[in-house]
Structures are given as C-alpha cells and as structure tokens.
Design a protein around this motif. Structure first.
Motif, PDB file in Angstrom:
ATOM      1  N   UNK A   1       0.827  -1.211   0.000  1.00  0.00           N
ATOM      2  CA  UNK A   1       0.000   0.000   0.000  1.00  0.00           C
ATOM      3  C   UNK A   1       0.858   1.256   0.000  1.00  0.00           C
ATOM      4  N   UNK A   2       1.862   1.278   0.858  1.00  0.00           N
ATOM      5  CA  UNK A   2       2.633   2.501   1.074  1.00  0.00           C
ATOM      6  C   UNK A   2       3.498   2.861  -0.121  1.00  0.00           C
ATOM      7  N   UNK A   3       4.115   1.869  -0.764  1.00  0.00           N
ATOM      8  CA  UNK A   3       5.057   2.169  -1.854  1.00  0.00           C
ATOM      9  C   UNK A   3       4.394   2.842  -3.056  1.00  0.00           C
ATOM     10  N   UNK A   4       3.319   2.297  -3.612  1.00  0.00           N
ATOM     11  CA  UNK A   4       2.674   3.031  -4.718  1.00  0.00           C
ATOM     12  C   UNK A   4       2.033   4.326  -4.259  1.00  0.00           C
ATOM     13  N   UNK A   5       1.579   4.380  -3.008  1.00  0.00           N
ATOM     14  CA  UNK A   5       1.040   5.621  -2.469  1.00  0.00           C
ATOM     15  C   UNK A   5       2.107   6.712  -2.538  1.00  0.00           C
ATOM     16  N   UNK A   6       3.268   6.442  -1.968  1.00  0.00           N
ATOM     17  CA  UNK A   6       4.339   7.431  -1.992  1.00  0.00           C
ATOM     18  C   UNK A   6       4.913   7.659  -3.378  1.00  0.00           C
ATOM     19  N   UNK A   7       5.043   6.578  -4.150  1.00  0.00           N
ATOM     20  CA  UNK A   7       5.700   6.685  -5.440  1.00  0.00           C
ATOM     21  C   UNK A   7       4.903   7.440  -6.483  1.00  0.00           C
ATOM     22  N   UNK A   8       3.582   7.338  -6.442  1.00  0.00           N
ATOM     23  CA  UNK A   8       2.757   7.989  -7.457  1.00  0.00           C
ATOM     24  C   UNK A   8       2.121   9.290  -6.972  1.00  0.00           C
ATOM     25  N   UNK A   9       2.455   9.722  -5.763  1.00  0.00           N
ATOM     26  CA  UNK A   9       1.886  10.966  -5.255  1.00  0.00           C
ATOM     27  C   UNK A   9       2.217  12.159  -6.148  1.00  0.00           C
ATOM     28  N   UNK A  10       3.446  12.215  -6.605  1.00  0.00           N
ATOM     29  CA  UNK A  10       3.849  13.358  -7.430  1.00  0.00           C
ATOM     30  C   UNK A  10       3.159  13.337  -8.788  1.00  0.00           C
ATOM     31  N   UNK A  11       2.953  12.134  -9.326  1.00  0.00           N
ATOM     32  CA  UNK A  11       2.191  12.034 -10.566  1.00  0.00           C
ATOM     33  C   UNK A  11       0.749  12.469 -10.312  1.00  0.00           C
ATOM     34  N   UNK A  12       0.208  12.095  -9.155  1.00  0.00           N
ATOM     35  CA  UNK A  12      -1.127  12.526  -8.795  1.00  0.00           C
ATOM     36  C   UNK A  12      -1.218  14.034  -8.649  1.00  0.00           C
ATOM     37  N   UNK A  13      -0.192  14.626  -8.045  1.00  0.00           N
ATOM     38  CA  UNK A  13      -0.164  16.083  -7.907  1.00  0.00           C
ATOM     39  C   UNK A  13      -0.110  16.752  -9.274  1.00  0.00           C
ATOM     40  N   UNK A  14       0.684  16.196 -10.168  1.00  0.00           N
ATOM     41  CA  UNK A  14       0.792  16.735 -11.522  1.00  0.00           C
ATOM     42  C   UNK A  14      -0.530  16.607 -12.266  1.00  0.00           C
ATOM     43  N   UNK A  15      -1.189  15.469 -12.073  1.00  0.00           N
ATOM     44  CA  UNK A  15      -2.488  15.264 -12.716  1.00  0.00           C
ATOM     45  C   UNK A  15      -3.495  16.293 -12.215  1.00  0.00           C
ATOM     46  N   UNK A  16      -3.429  16.618 -10.924  1.00  0.00           N
ATOM     47  CA  UNK A  16      -4.321  17.636 -10.386  1.00  0.00           C
ATOM     48  C   UNK A  16      -4.074  18.999 -10.995  1.00  0.00           C
ATOM     49  N   UNK A  17      -2.799  19.333 -11.200  1.00  0.00           N
ATOM     50  CA  UNK A  17      -2.456  20.615 -11.822  1.00  0.00           C
ATOM     51  C   UNK A  17      -2.989  20.709 -13.250  1.00  0.00           C
ATOM     52  N   UNK A  18      -2.888  19.599 -13.992  1.00  0.00           N
ATOM     53  CA  UNK A  18      -3.230  19.628 -15.415  1.00  0.00           C
ATOM     54  C   UNK A  18      -4.709  19.366 -15.677  1.00  0.00           C
ATOM     55  N   UNK A  19      -5.285  18.423 -14.941  1.00  0.00           N
ATOM     56  CA  UNK A  19      -6.655  17.990 -15.224  1.00  0.00           C
ATOM     57  C   UNK A  19      -7.688  18.591 -14.287  1.00  0.00           C
ATOM     58  N   UNK A  20      -7.232  19.257 -13.228  1.00  0.00           N
ATOM     59  CA  UNK A  20      -8.159  19.838 -12.267  1.00  0.00           C
ATOM     60  C   UNK A  20      -8.151  19.052 -10.969  1.00  0.00           C
ATOM     61  N   UNK A  21      -7.988  19.742  -9.855  1.00  0.00           N
ATOM     62  CA  UNK A  21      -7.859  19.056  -8.566  1.00  0.00           C
ATOM     63  C   UNK A  21      -9.168  18.428  -8.112  1.00  0.00           C
TER      64      UNK A  21
END
Length: 468
Positions: free
Chosen positions: A51-71
C-alpha cells in the motif's frame, strides 16, 4: 470560518483520514491475516508496503495530474478508485490478490491526497484560517495511524479484518457526493505527464525496500539482496537525472532550492521513518509477548492518539508564543526521549500501565508538535504553479519514510531475533532493537532540522507561512 469552508475542510480531512487509516488498519489484524491467507512473517510486511510504496511513489504524478486535469476531478477519481480497490481488498481470496489490491489502493490514494491538500491551500488563504486548517490536517495525518490500529483491532476481534477494507466503500460514496456538491470545479491547463519519472521513482524505492526485506528474510550476504540495493540506487539516480532534464518534471528540482523546505521534507521523511514503525512493532509486542487481543492492542495506542490530537488545539498558541522552530525542536526531543525509554522497557516483564501508558503519551505529545510545523515549512514560499508538486512532495516524504523506515527496522528486528519462530523473550529483544532503531531515525530528523533551520536569521511567526 464560513460554513462552506468548514464543509470543504471536513471533506479534505475525511479524505486524508481514510488514506492514512489504511496504512495501519491492517497492523493489528496481521496475525489473523497470516493464518487466513497462509502468509509468512516476512511476506506479511508487504501487506503494509504494498500500500505505502505506490502511495508514496505515485503521489507526485497525482499532484501533476491535479495541476493539469483539475484538482476536483482528480479528487473524485481518486476517491472512486480507492473505494473500488478497498472492496476488492476485502474480498481477497489469496495473499497475492490482497497485495495487488492493496497496491491499487495505494495508487488511488496517490491521486486523491495531493488534490485534497492543494484544495486546502487554495481554500484557506487568510493566515489564521490557514494555520487552523493546517493544524487540523496535520493532526489527522499524524494521528490517523493510531486510530487505524484501534479500528482494525475492533473489526478483527468482533467481526473480521476484511471489514477494515469494506468500511471505506460507504465513506467513499459519501465523500464523492460531498465533493460533487460543495467543491467547485477547478481549472485545468495544458502540459505533459512525467510518467517515466514516476515509474522510475516507484521501482527505485521498491527495490530499496525489497533489499531490506530480503536481508531480513535471507541474510545480508545473499547476491539478490545487494542486487536489489544496487538497482534501487541506480534507479533513484536515474530519477534525479530525468527530473533535471524533463520539460515538466513531477518534482521541479527548484523546490529544493529553499533550505527550509528541503529540511522540512528530509525531517518529515526521517521522523515518519521512526514513528510509523512503532505502529507496526508495538502492537505485535503487545499481542505476541503480553497476550493482548487485537482490540486491546489497538486500545493501547489511545494515549498516543489522544495526546497527538490534543496537541492540535495547543499548537497554534505554542507557535504564536514560541515560533515554529522551537515547537518543532521540542517535539522532536520529546519523541526521542519517549521512544528511547520505550526501547528499554520492552521486555517479557513489561507492564502496560503505568510505564508504557506514560511513554506513549509522551511520544504522542512529541509527534503532535512536529507535523504541523513540518507541513507549514514544506509549503514555504512555493510559487502558485508548484502548489500541487509541493503538496505532493510533503506526502511523498511521509509515505516514503514509512515504507523505507519499516523495511529497515524489520531487518533490524530479524537480525536480533535470528529465527522465524522466536520465543517471547527473543521477540521482545527484537522489538526493543527495532524501537532503538526508531530513536536513531528521529534523532537524524532532529539533526537534519537543526542543520537546515538554525542558521536562518528570521524568526518564524504565527502566520501559516514563515516570513522571508
């Protein structure tokens, strides 16, 4: 604070709570999960790390997706997928299925969490309101793990460990309705995803964690252990190279140009590395050595939880009087003292009350003083276009510290125990060594913050962001 803002804050905190809970809600159920799905002691660590590894690893991609696609959109997608993954995890017929669905949960949480924190930053711009909102968010982020222990213990003893997964479904549905109803659509912008950087970072951290787990399971002399470590180092170095050259990186390296921000990220990584591991080892000690039930082991963390959440109400006044720096240092010192003392009394003769009760309270007070200043400092002087990345990086430090700290200290535990079937005395000795390792992590967090913050000439104010 206006009613609508309170509702938005409630949504953000509830979202953060369920993703933090799921990092620990399985801990008190680990013995039952091992028996039900025939998992070894070492493989059970992956119930957490999957659970923790993909959570931490993809957080920045998630943040980027929020910037581009809308939070708002990413918050809805993240919550929806998290609810689905939780239902599947609760239905798991095999160990492999459980680990895959836990990883799916972690990925979904990585989409929702940075969007929630970025919405908090955008919704609370007035200094006092933002300080209060961040205090509440930080308390939930830090204390949610101990609440997860309690809920997991209750479900395990009276119903089933699977209920800890199923409960996310109705909560997720309610959150989807509230987000749709109360949070306005946020803007989008053109840009590209740094998918390569995200994947390389996840595999790099996973390789390091796997190396420590292999060391615990098979020994430090095995080739696969060192191959995993080497792969992790090479992949993380490649990640830095990718980010330095990417036109639109998921981690803009300029975020590390501010010394205070860098210190906040490193301090959080190290603090969580030591602190989160306590949620794994102490419940196991209480159950395997002192004979506590799953629920009793969860209840045993109430002193920690109550103290940590109680600090949420005191922190704004303490910061106003003493400043973020002094509050942060005092909290780290209390955490070190409590954790070091705990490592000395964890024996087969240990009594929960009053010794462990008092120490868990001290440790909870210390942790409650640390996370709000670290959150505030992690958002220091961030440009608007980097809000999502900075918010994601705070959570990356949190989750990466959790996974790597747990992997390191599990290795310490196994080195001390020397057997897969330890006696109570051996188990207590291994837990004592692991908790001593937690002390080293938290001490390193203190050193890192001292080096990064003490030379600064400015005093930290009561505002949500320190002055230049």
């Amino acid at each position: 604070m206006k009613k609508t803002k309170w509702i938005i804050l409630t949504i953000i905190i509830a979202c953060q709570l369920i993703v933090v809970l799921d990092a620990s809600i399985m801990v008190t159920a680990i013995p039952q999960i091992g028996r039900a799905l025939q998992m070894s002691a070492t493989s059970l660590t992956w119930v957490q790390n999957a659970y923790i590894l993909p959570f931490g690893g993809f957080l920045l991609l998630g943040a980027r997706a929020g910037d581009l696609l809308g939070r708002r959109r990413m918050l809805l997608i993240g919550i929806g997928l998290f609810s689905l993954a939780s239902m599947l995890a609760g239905l798991s017929p095999t160990a492999e299925f459980l680990l895959v669905t836990r990883a799916f949960q972690g990925f979904s949480a990585a989409l929702a969490t940075p969007a929630a924190l970025a919405l908090l930053s955008a919704s609370f711009v007035e200094a006092k309101e933002r300080a209060k909102a961040i205090a509440m968010y930080s308390a939930v982020s830090a204390g949610g793990g101990s609440v997860g222990l309690l809920l997991g213990g209750f479900f395990t003893d009276f119903i089933s460990w699977r209920v800890g997964m199923f409960i996310n479904v109705p909560i997720g549905i309610a959150l989807l309705f509230m987000v749709h109803r109360f949070i306005q659509q946020t803007g989008t912008r053109a840009g590209r995803f740094d998918l390569g950087g995200a994947i390389v970072s996840v595999f790099g951290m996973s390789a390091l964690v796997y190396g420590f787990v292999q060391a615990a399971d098979r020994g430090w002399g095995k080739p696969e252990t060192w191959i995993s470590f080497a792969a992790g180092i090479v992949l993380l170095a490649a990640f830095v190279l990718i980010e330095s050259r990417a036109a639109e990186p998921i981690i803009p390296l300029r975020l590390f140009a501010n010394r205070q921000r860098s210190g906040a990220y490193l301090g959080r990584f190290l603090m969580v590395g030591g602190n989160f591991s306590l949620f794994f080892f102490i419940p196991q000690f209480l159950q395997n050595v002192l004979g506590f039930s799953s629920l009793e082991a969860g209840l045993a963390f109430l002193p920690f939880t109550v103290a940590q959440f109680g600090m949420m109400y005191l922190i704004p006044g303490l910061v106003q009087r003493y400043g973020n720096r002094k509050v942060l240092m005092a909290g780290l010192l209390l955490a070190i003292i409590g954790t070091l003392w705990m490592s000395r009394i964890v024996t087969v003769q240990a009594q929960f009350f009053p010794q462990m009760f008092i120490l868990l309270t001290i440790m909870g007070i210390g942790a409650g003083m640390v996370f709000q200043p670290l959150t505030v400092l992690g958002l220091t002087d961030v440009d608007p276009q980097d809000n999502g990345a900075a918010s994601g990086l705070i959570n990356v430090a949190h989750q990466s510290g959790s996974s790597l700290g747990l992997a390191v200290l599990i290795s310490v535990f196994h080195v001390a125990v020397h057997t897969d079937q330890p006696s109570k005395m051996q188990f207590a000795h291994g837990v004592s060594n692991a908790i001593l390792g937690s002390v080293l992590f938290i001490t390193a967090a203190l050193v890192a913050t001292l080096l990064c913050f003490l030379p600064a000439r400015q005093a930290f104010r009561t505002s949500a962001l320190p002055e230049k």
